[in-house]
Scaffold this motif. Structure first.
Motif: not given
Ligand code: HAM
Length: 429
Positions: A62-85
């Protein structure tokens, strides 16, 4: 007029010293515990979050900021940082360079939740992740770091809650026990909890709705079904916290809203911030690295919400920061008349030159750029809490002297312009 997006906030200069104070404290604390900073991108491929946090969690569903960038890749603004780390840990082979990586981070996170006090859509977390050891000493160390920071901010109204979610086999087995318990009560549950019964049954414990709470009061608890290793690790955590005098309570209903946890979980809640009371949360995630394609590596960590922490500080009036001061305000004393333009210009350059000499000596210095009257410049000096004002101009200046006034006690002194050493030592006092 274009306004800021709902759920985002400007941190204005009047507020920024509290942020800087918190940032300084947490950097010092992480250094004390020998954690190194890691900075990862604020957006990642959507799949990273879906796979780590879990498709059925509120965050991902329900809460993620998800969008397709210009090359149609699905991108999400990080909702937390454990995954990125963890993504970075795997991609950069950090585990090959060091068997235990103790990392920390500070930064913006994004969740499209309903904004309220202590809940924003762009918010800031600091957090830590330790990758490479199953030792429960690290679980307790995470709690200790978070507690150390909150205590050092002067916060009092804190409760440390700990629980263990065991290993996955135990949890799956327990979910069946819980399902059996709820089977004949299911229809009485709220709509949300009925949905969770199908998708994420443990989260029914999080429901704030009275009917759900009444039913869950008698539910069997996961902590009574733990495997021996999880149990003995949990004992270590309890003993450690007792040994270092951190008060805690075991909360067997603490399930956390992210799917990657195994064994220890914890939260520190504050009684000073209303309904969004969790200042920080975390726990162990021994399977996440492998699930994201890395070599099996255990991990544990936590993250804390900085807006919430500062709100708690404000409500408890626990942070009494000294007002910002400047060392010296230079006041240009000029004739203000048209014919004297060249004299004024000369004074301006004199002021600018003195300012740069002061700044080279690490004296915080300000002067007027708006051609204001002496009276208005004096007002500015007071507004900036200047310790000294130095008057540049007038008869004294013609005689090669500067009039220096200590604003705390009103003392004035004339000092020769050439005698910069004397001027400097006076201002540094
Ligand atoms: P979390 O419980 O989702 O855990 O978030 C941690 C903290 O971030 C919360 O306790 C709260 O203080 C703050 N927070 C969360 N959402 C918001 C919001 N919308 N507005 C303001 N503050 C918020 C995690 O994020 C995990 N990554 C923690 C972790 C690290 N577990 C293991 N390692």
């Amino acid at each position: 007029m274009i306004k800021a997006i709902t759920g985002t906030k400007d941190i204005l200069p009047s507020d920024v010293s509290r942020w800087q104070y918190l940032e300084k404290l947490l950097r010092e604390t992480f250094q004390l515990f020998n954690y190194k900073e890691i900075r990862t991108p604020i957006f990642e491929e959507t799949g990273l979050f879906a796979r780590s946090i879990g498709e059925e969690t509120d965050i991902v569903s329900k809460e993620m900021y998800t969008f397709k960038d210009r090359s149609e890749t699905s991108i999400t603004l990080r909702p937390e940082n454990t995954a990125g780390v963890v993504r970075s840990f795997i991609e950069q082979s950090l585990g090959a360079q060091q068997s235990l990586n103790k990392l920390y981070y500070i930064g913006s996170m994004f969740r499209q939740e309903r904004p309220q006090a202590g809940r924003l859509r762009q918010f800031h977390q600091f957090g830590a992740e330790a990758l490479g050891s199953t030792s429960p000493l690290l679980d307790a160390e995470m709690i200790q770091i978070a507690f150390h920071i909150l205590k050092n901010l002067g916060l009092k109204n804190l409760v440390v809650k700990i629980n263990s979610l065991g290993i996955p086999e135990v949890r799956e087995n327990y979910k069946n026990v819980l399902r059996d318990f709820l089977m004949d009560k299911k229809d009485k549950l709220s709509e949300e909890s009925r949905k969770r019964f199908e998708t994420n049954i443990l989260r029914i414990f999080d429901s704030k709705i009275e009917v759900d709470q009444t039913i869950m009061k008698d539910a069997p608890l996961l902590i009574d079904y733990l495997d021996t290793q999880s149990k003995s690790d949990f004992d270590v955590v309890e003993n450690y916290l007792t040994r270092v005098s951190i008060p805690f309570e075991v909360d067997p209903t603490l399930v956390r809203g992210l799917d990657y946890y195994t064994k220890t979980t914890f939260e520190i809640v504050s009684g000073s911030v209303g309904s969004q009371s969790a200042l920080c949360g975390g726990g162990r995630y021994d399977l996440l690295v492998e699930e994201l394609g890395g070599k099996a590596t255990p991990g544990v960590g936590f993250a804390a919400g900085m807006e919430r922490i500062l709100l708690a500080c404000e409500n408890e009036k626990s942070l009494n920061l000294p007002a910002d001061l400047i060392d010296v305000y230079l006041i240009r004393v000029d004739s203000n008349s048209e014919e004297q333009l060249d004299v004024n210009l000369k004074l301006d350059l004199e002021v600018a030159n003195l300012a740069s000499m002061f700044r080279r000596e690490n004296l915080i210095c300000e002067y007027d750029y708006l051609n204001r009257s002496v009276k208005a410049q004096m007002r500015e000096a007071n507004k900036y809490n200047a310790k000294f004002v130095v008057f540049v101009g007038g008869d004294e200046f013609k005689n090669g002297e500067l009039n220096v006034k200590n604003l705390a006690n009103g003392d004035q002194q004339l000092i020769k312009i050439e005698d910069f050493e004397k001027l400097k030592s006076l201002l540094k006092n």
